[in-house]
Design an enzyme around this catalytic site. Sequence first.
Site, PDB file in Angstrom:
ATOM      1  N   SER A  80      51.134 -69.000 -80.521  1.00  0.00           N
ATOM      2  CA  SER A  80      50.457 -69.589 -81.668  1.00  0.00           C
ATOM      3  C   SER A  80      49.223 -70.291 -81.129  1.00  0.00           C
ATOM      4  CB  SER A  80      51.381 -70.589 -82.361  1.00  0.00           C
ATOM      5  OG  SER A  80      50.855 -70.932 -83.624  1.00  0.00           O
ATOM      6  N   GLU A  81      48.042 -69.939 -81.642  1.00  0.00           N
ATOM      7  CA  GLU A  81      46.816 -70.374 -80.982  1.00  0.00           C
ATOM      8  C   GLU A  81      46.562 -71.872 -81.096  1.00  0.00           C
ATOM      9  OE1 GLU A  81      46.924 -68.108 -83.438  1.00  0.00           O
ATOM     10  OE2 GLU A  81      45.231 -68.299 -84.814  1.00  0.00           O
TER      11      GLU A  81
END
Lengths: 212, 212, 239, 239
Positions: free
Chosen positions: A46-47
């Site tokens: 998840s960035e």
Amino acid sequence: MPWTREQMAARAARELKDGYYVNLGIGIPTLVANYIPAGMTVTLQSENGMLGIGPFPYEGEEDADLINAGKQTITELPTSSYFSSADSFAMIRGGHIDMAILGAMEVSEMGDIANWTIPGKMVKGMGGAMDLVAGVKRVIAVMEHANKAGKSKILKTCSLPLTGGRCIDLVITDLCVFEIDRKQNQMRLLELAPDVTLEEVKAKTEANFSHG
Amino acid sequence: MPWTREQMAARAARELKDGYYVNLGIGIPTLVANYIPAGMTVTLQSENGMLGIGPFPYEGEEDADLINAGKQTITELPTSSYFSSADSFAMIRGGHIDMAILGAMEVSEMGDIANWTIPGKMVKGMGGAMDLVAGVKRVIAVMEHANKAGKSKILKTCSLPLTGGRCIDLVITDLCVFEIDRKQNQMRLLELAPDVTLEEVKAKTEANFSHG
Amino acid sequence: MAGKVYPNAKAALEGVTFDGMTLMSGGFGLSGNAENLITALKENGVKGLTVISNNCGADNVGLWVLLNNGQIRKMISSYVGENKLFESLYLSGALELELNPQGTLAERIRAGGAGIPAFYTKTGVGTVVAEGKPTEQFDGETYVRESWLRADLAIVKAWRGDHEGNLIYRKTARNFNPNMATAAKVTIAEVEELVPNGALDPDQIHTPGIFVNRILQGQNYSHRIEFRTTRPRAAKENA
Amino acid sequence: MAGKVYPNAKAALEGVTFDGMTLMSGGFGLSGNAENLITALKENGVKGLTVISNNCGADNVGLWVLLNNGQIRKMISSYVGENKLFESLYLSGALELELNPQGTLAERIRAGGAGIPAFYTKTGVGTVVAEGKPTEQFDGETYVRESWLRADLAIVKAWRGDHEGNLIYRKTARNFNPNMATAAKVTIAEVEELVPNGALDPDQIHTPGIFVNRILQGQNYSHRIEFRTTRPRAAKENA
């Protein structure tokens, strides 16, 4: 019969490989997590700063400090790790993520993608999308083949502002799957949804593509 | 009478201020730690990746995983922190360290410093010295005024390969203290060691300097 | 030493705000926002802010509060969706906006703290983001040059912090906070738990105290969630 | 999943070495060196190495072992003092040396892992380090452009690691290890303690497992100290 959203996600999941680190975009791509084959280890990034996204929490166990890039509540796994935004995008930009599966508004036959803005209509921003298409080793677009008016979203050239140029490797629509050779600027039809014909795809596709 | 090494260190310590983050070089600068005034909080950085260097360990308590940039065994404090080399030099390069106190082989009246190599004689390397002189807010050189042959090490122009240009703010030698205005390229005599005369300093200094 | 600990957000802001200043504000979505300091900035009334922050809050929460109070002149962000107030102010011309790819934004901030005025990235090449910026080929690929971002003040939120300003963040509330803490002239941290020196493991510090000028114990955290997603309890048996 | 855990350093090196390759090796001085992997590289016999490492070991320890075995063609380092073998090989022309300022070396490695082919720094401006490199003014100051460093193989040493390859380092043995782990095609980590998945706190991971391709439990660590400095016990009373 065109593929449903769930079927498109399931088709995208067939691109995963054991040991892959993968970033899933918002919308249909998020559903891909439900189709990871049993026994296969795929680690989701998840960035906003996490590796190893677990399933949604049980009701009552949501944690405001634990969200994915779509700002949804998630959980962690025994092998998860957290890191800063700079470290997260160093990971993405540095080519360490094996695959990104993203939604798209338009894709061109050269592998260009537009998925972040409609001028005059939408003030949102690109978030991490430009970093993902530029940095991830293999990028898959999952999208409707045509808009509601029936106009092709698979184009010779994108009409919307680009998210990135020559970065898409595979396009999964409700009608078919295209692969794009980014070096040769060539798009090729790989497979059709059940009962969808080559003629239908040709009629609904503005882009040039080869097949067979 | 010229200052001893201990007295030079004590003089350098008078430049410290409460709350400062400081990097001390090898040799005389390391001794500065012994002269931090009581009640003053000065946090020492070690460029291999530590903030908050404590005193040397008691015998038998040395830890091979806990060394300073001079590779000496040290200890940690309750407020210490460890970080990677990239983070350590981001801290240095980014101007977060208030003061560096370093040894020098030559300093010029413009504030140039040479302290890392003697061509043909020494194969060592600059380590973190170039980063420190370029990145730290205030840099103090502590050095012998002249070499064993009596030749001045405070020069118009350095003869040895530079560690950095126009980066030294204060020079403490065994004979005196100079301050350097890096914008104006001017060196000024600030004080003399006990019984050392202006004439003696003039005679032993190749560089131009003002005084009074 | 003159201590870094302040009794509250209002006190911590004293003497460091001025109209037209540049502010970095940590957080991603509603996670890891310096809620006490944002509220205090509203009360402080500082105007004409250029705010560097990934988002601009959501209805009634986060930076939305400053936006609604007319204190923000310009935003440098990567995503400002789900924010009707932002959209209407922007479309009316009352608000400037510079959109950055999220990773470029994060790296520009890191560069600001690390003394790196410019760097090259593949992100944004061939898009509006690269327009007017130098590009160059390395190993046969095109990269665009991006520049550092620095601020007059950074406000960050951590989970635990000691009196020296050492900080530890919790889960995805870390996000931009550690990077912003390094890139401003003054950094103020608010923490959920202010602990005595020695309570934090030196191997586990995310932000060393050198980057934190002032620290305060925050209160009344909203723990608000933008998109609550759950799975049914019954699934537990099959898990 | 095909596991990342290997029984020993020799097994972990299988299939990833070739003559003329570029190797990154973590550690500062004798702290944080991948001792098991260095020994296995000696036994492996790979030649013509370009080695990126801050130092080159000391008598009989660390990279000195590969140097002494004639396996190193070129070093990219910041400091190679206190190493007579290095000096004699270098002066005889048998060894190439590229000296980098330590911070530039660290940042070039980070850049290699972060997809940044070039960046600007003040370090080295006006010195031999900047010769032949582009310089540019930013805000009235001169900066020199430096390029990324990447390797075919990185060998790193951590304190604890799990089966996914998540790593935690101990004290100043961290140094270059986390940066190098990100900058090679293949990264192998040796750890003092290989722990089960779930044993490490996700908030406290220094190197996420994505960067580690292979991991092994090391053994027989020398814990050697280059300069043993102590204070007398009696001082305890006055402390």
